[in-house]
Motif scaffolding. Structure first.
Motif, short mmCIF file in Angstrom:
data_model
loop_
_atom_site.label_atom_id
_atom_site.label_comp_id
_atom_site.label_asym_id
_atom_site.label_seq_id
_atom_site.Cartn_x
_atom_site.Cartn_y
_atom_site.Cartn_z
N ARG A 20 0.81 -1.22 0.00
CA ARG A 20 0.00 0.00 0.00
C ARG A 20 0.84 1.28 0.00
O ARG A 20 0.40 2.32 -0.42
CB ARG A 20 -0.92 0.02 1.22
CG ARG A 20 -2.03 -1.01 1.16
CD ARG A 20 -2.82 -1.02 2.46
NE ARG A 20 -4.00 -1.86 2.39
CZ ARG A 20 -3.98 -3.16 2.56
NH1 ARG A 20 -2.85 -3.77 2.81
NH2 ARG A 20 -5.09 -3.87 2.48
N PHE B 99 1.25 4.08 -2.70
CA PHE B 99 0.21 5.06 -2.99
C PHE B 99 0.14 6.17 -1.95
O PHE B 99 -0.68 7.07 -2.06
CB PHE B 99 -1.16 4.36 -3.05
CG PHE B 99 -1.23 3.31 -4.11
CD1 PHE B 99 -1.34 3.66 -5.43
CD2 PHE B 99 -1.19 1.97 -3.78
CE1 PHE B 99 -1.41 2.70 -6.41
CE2 PHE B 99 -1.25 1.00 -4.75
CZ PHE B 99 -1.36 1.36 -6.08
N ARG C 223 -6.57 11.10 0.15
CA ARG C 223 -6.67 10.71 -1.26
C ARG C 223 -8.15 10.47 -1.61
O ARG C 223 -8.74 9.50 -1.17
CB ARG C 223 -5.84 9.46 -1.52
CG ARG C 223 -4.35 9.65 -1.23
CD ARG C 223 -3.60 8.33 -1.21
NE ARG C 223 -4.12 7.47 -0.15
CZ ARG C 223 -4.13 6.14 -0.23
NH1 ARG C 223 -3.70 5.53 -1.31
NH2 ARG C 223 -4.58 5.43 0.78
N VAL D 213 -7.65 11.78 -6.58
CA VAL D 213 -7.08 10.68 -7.35
C VAL D 213 -7.80 10.50 -8.68
O VAL D 213 -7.18 10.29 -9.73
CB VAL D 213 -7.16 9.37 -6.53
CG1 VAL D 213 -6.68 8.19 -7.35
CG2 VAL D 213 -6.34 9.50 -5.25
N ARG E 163 -9.64 -0.91 -6.96
CA ARG E 163 -8.46 -0.07 -6.86
C ARG E 163 -8.21 0.29 -5.40
O ARG E 163 -9.14 0.40 -4.60
CB ARG E 163 -8.64 1.20 -7.70
CG ARG E 163 -9.75 2.09 -7.21
CD ARG E 163 -10.16 3.16 -8.22
NE ARG E 163 -9.06 4.06 -8.53
CZ ARG E 163 -9.11 4.98 -9.50
NH1 ARG E 163 -10.21 5.09 -10.25
NH2 ARG E 163 -8.10 5.77 -9.73
N GLN E 164 -6.94 0.51 -5.03
CA GLN E 164 -6.56 0.74 -3.64
C GLN E 164 -5.93 2.12 -3.42
O GLN E 164 -5.30 2.36 -2.40
CB GLN E 164 -5.56 -0.33 -3.20
CG GLN E 164 -6.11 -1.74 -3.23
CD GLN E 164 -7.14 -2.00 -2.16
OE1 GLN E 164 -7.05 -1.47 -1.05
NE2 GLN E 164 -8.15 -2.79 -2.49
N ASP E 165 -6.09 3.04 -4.37
CA ASP E 165 -5.34 4.30 -4.31
C ASP E 165 -6.14 5.45 -3.70
O ASP E 165 -5.82 6.62 -3.92
CB ASP E 165 -4.86 4.69 -5.71
CG ASP E 165 -6.00 4.80 -6.72
OD1 ASP E 165 -7.14 4.39 -6.39
OD2 ASP E 165 -5.76 5.30 -7.84
#
Length: 615
Positions: free
Chosen positions: A13, A16, A396, A426, A472-474
């Motif tokens: 992680r 990001f 974010r 983002v 998505r993980q951002d």
């Protein structure tokens, strides 16, 4: 989870993560010892200080790698630094997971851990648990400057959220001497003042009488009393302010008062004798216009001290609005409220204003002197959403908003404040009226990409693999701009596509203002801001178009418009003022823009519940 697994998870992680430059919340005030008889600081000269750098100079992954090669207290300290870095960047869940791995801490490290846990509690709206952890800290004297500021800031927030305003104010006073620059000091004073506005006048009187002479807290309490006692008499208000300044000449509150005080004298207004309401009282907008009028008249009738005031209404659906404005002036109006629609506000805003004029919408043109913009501003709300989310530690954002002009305007306001506070947008999903939300949401959250990657891996390996679909993980928060009908479609999709664990923030547009648990159960989890009035006066079912918000908000707008007939003086003198009718705190933004401090709510089981918090 094993230590190696945890480190691997964090490393994935960390790519990001953003560097955060702002960890303090700008929300609420509160303090240490509630007893005002304790030793209290006296007024000291202001000294400009240098910026205090965050101690978390390395990435979380670096601290975790470092911890693998250490033992004992050094290892525990590295884990705490990794958690602190993650929490400061909005990754409080990962930070909490690391804190759970710490053990056998020294007293100092245990206090540092409690400081971080208290931060997480406040992010999760658990102020009582936060206060318990903060008051258990005994080694704060060895904290770094950064941690010391954080300690008092978190105490201030926790005390205020636990309905201990005096304790909160005392913490804000301590922070004045610790904060490194004028900007953060100014923000701290503003929050302190907002806390003062929540204390009833009778309680203020008692607290001021008990406070030590010439103490900083005495000055704040006395100034708040002056603002309440003389709100309806501009001459007496100015005279009392001058006396206060003579007594507290070095007080930090002087830094937000007009300089010199006499410069504001010519702008002070006596209570109006005749008010003109310029509202649509027939035609398509008769309902909204009548709601504002009814709110104004309700406040007028309940205020026995204003019997000499005369109210005259003018229907802006019947005649040219510029001519109606001039007619109202010619007929003796010394305070004008309206018009309501944006197009008509633009026309009146461009005119000269011989009397104070309260325009009930935004204007694209620059307003002239002696006029003020005041309405149900979604851009104001969007900015407050950005501040709230950043204060909760998020950094974010994904934005979901309509692609029309309204959506673009509100998204612009959110983005400006979000980036100003150090956040990053983002990605943005600008939905259309007839979009296939299911497909577009799936693409937006990159579920399709995840499935494509899985297919390629299967082809590469030539064998079946266990299906693990992810999004998505951002991002760590979502800003949602939508009316209720659209929001009820979007929220289930977010849950379905694995984003149900991400906080969703919204403006008041997401709530109809009417309790409707069957329909609104799909909105559960949304955190939104609204006029305080709405939470206490939720309306029954009404057939109102969504773009008019609700009867409650327009009714409250009418009440506020009455309040401002006698409170414009307060807003020119002070950072904010508590409405006499109890519908919230108002403040003046340059240039000549009256705004409202919103209250925060959350949907639970289909009902909108107040969180009991502002800012």
């Amino acid at each position: 989870m094993s230590e190696n697994m945890l480190i691997k998870s964090i490393k994935i992680r960390v790519f990001f993560l953003l560097t955060s430059t702002f960890f303090l919340c700008q929300c609420t005030p509160a303090v240490n010892s509630p007893e005002i008889s304790n030793p209290t600081p006296t007024i000291q000269p202001q000294v400009e200080k240098k910026k205090i750098a965050s101690p978390y100079s390395k990435t979380a992954a670096s601290y975790l790698t470092q911890a693998k090669m250490q033992e004992g207290s050094q290892k525990q300290e590295s884990l705490l630094f990794a958690a602190g870095r993650l929490i400061s960047e909005g990754q409080w869940r990962q930070g909490a997971a690391i804190l759970a791995q710490t053990a056998d801490l020294t007293p100092v490290l245990r206090d540092e851990k409690n400081l971080l846990l208290a931060q997480i509690d406040l992010i999760r709206d658990r102020p009582k648990l936060a206060l318990d952890k903060l008051t258990s800290i005994t080694q704060q004297k060895v904290f770094s400057p950064y941690q010391t500021i954080q300690f008092h800031e978190l105490l201030a927030q926790a005390y205020r959220s636990n309905e201990k305003p005096l304790a909160s104010i005392n913490e804000r006073i301590k922070l004045e001497a610790l904060l490194p620059d004028e900007e953060s000091q100014s923000n701290n004073r503003r929050i302190l003042w907002l806390t003062l506005t929540r204390i009833p006048q009778a309680e203020l009187t008692t607290l001021a009488a008990e406070a030590p002479e010439q103490s900083v807290v005495k000055g704040w309490l006395q100034l708040a009393l002056v603002s309440r006692k003389y709100r309806d008499n501009p001459q007496s208000l100015l005279a009392a302010m001058q006396q206060w300044q003579s007594r507290f000449s070095n007080h930090p509150a002087n830094l937000f008062l007009p300089k010199p005080l006499d410069s504001i004298a010519s702008k002070m207004r006596t209570p109006p004798k005749q008010v003109a309401l310029l509202l649509p009282l027939s035609g398509a907008l008769q309902g909204p216009g009548a709601a504002v009028r009814d709110g104004f008249m309700s406040a007028y009738k309940t205020n026995s001290g204003e019997k000499s005031m005369r109210v005259v209404t003018y229907d802006t659906n019947k005649g040219d609005v510029a001519s109606l404005y001039q007619k109202a002036i010619n007929e003796g109006a010394d305070y004008v409220v309206g018009p309501l629609t944006k197009s008509q506000v633009g026309i009146v805003a461009a005119l000269e204003h011989p009397v104070p004029t309260l325009l009930l919408n935004d204007a694209d043109t620059q307003v002239q002197e002696n006029s003020y913009l005041f309405g149900l501003s979604p851009t104001d709300e969007a900015a407050q959403v950005a501040i709230r989310a950043k204060n909760k530690g998020y950094s974010r954002a994904l934005i979901i908003a309509p692609g029309n002009d309204w959506g673009k305007e509100v998204v612009k306001a959110f983005t400006h404040q979000w980036q100003k506070s150090g956040g990053r947008v983002v990605d943005t999903f600008a939905y259309g009226l007839n979009d296939d939300l299911n497909k577009k949401m799936k693409d937006f959250l990159q579920i399709s990409n995840s499935q494509q990657r899985e297919k390629k891996i299967k082809e590469l390996l030539g064998q079946k693999i266990q299906s693990v679909i992810s999004r998505r993980q951002d991002f760590d928060m979502i800003f949602l701009l939508a009316y209720p009908t659209k929001a009820r479609q979007i929220m289930p999709l977010l849950n379905y596509y694995y984003a149900g664990d991400i906080p969703v923030y919204a403006t008041s547009s997401v709530y109809s203002g009417s309790a409707n648990p069957l329909k609104d159960k799909d909105l559960d989890g949304i955190i939104f801001c609204d006029i305080p009035w709405v939470f206490g006066h939720q309306a029954g079912t009404r057939n109102w178009p969504e773009q008019f918000n609700s009867y409650n908000r327009l009714y409250a707008l009418g009440i506020d418009s009455y309040t401002l007939a006698t409170q414009l003086n307060q807003l020119m003198l002070f950072p904010a003022d508590q409405s006499q009718q109890g519908e919230g705190v108002l403040y003046l933004n340059p240039p000549q823009h009256v705004a409202r401090v919103m209250e925060w709510g959350k949907f639970r089981q289909g009902l909108a519940h107040s969180l009991g918090e502002t800012v």
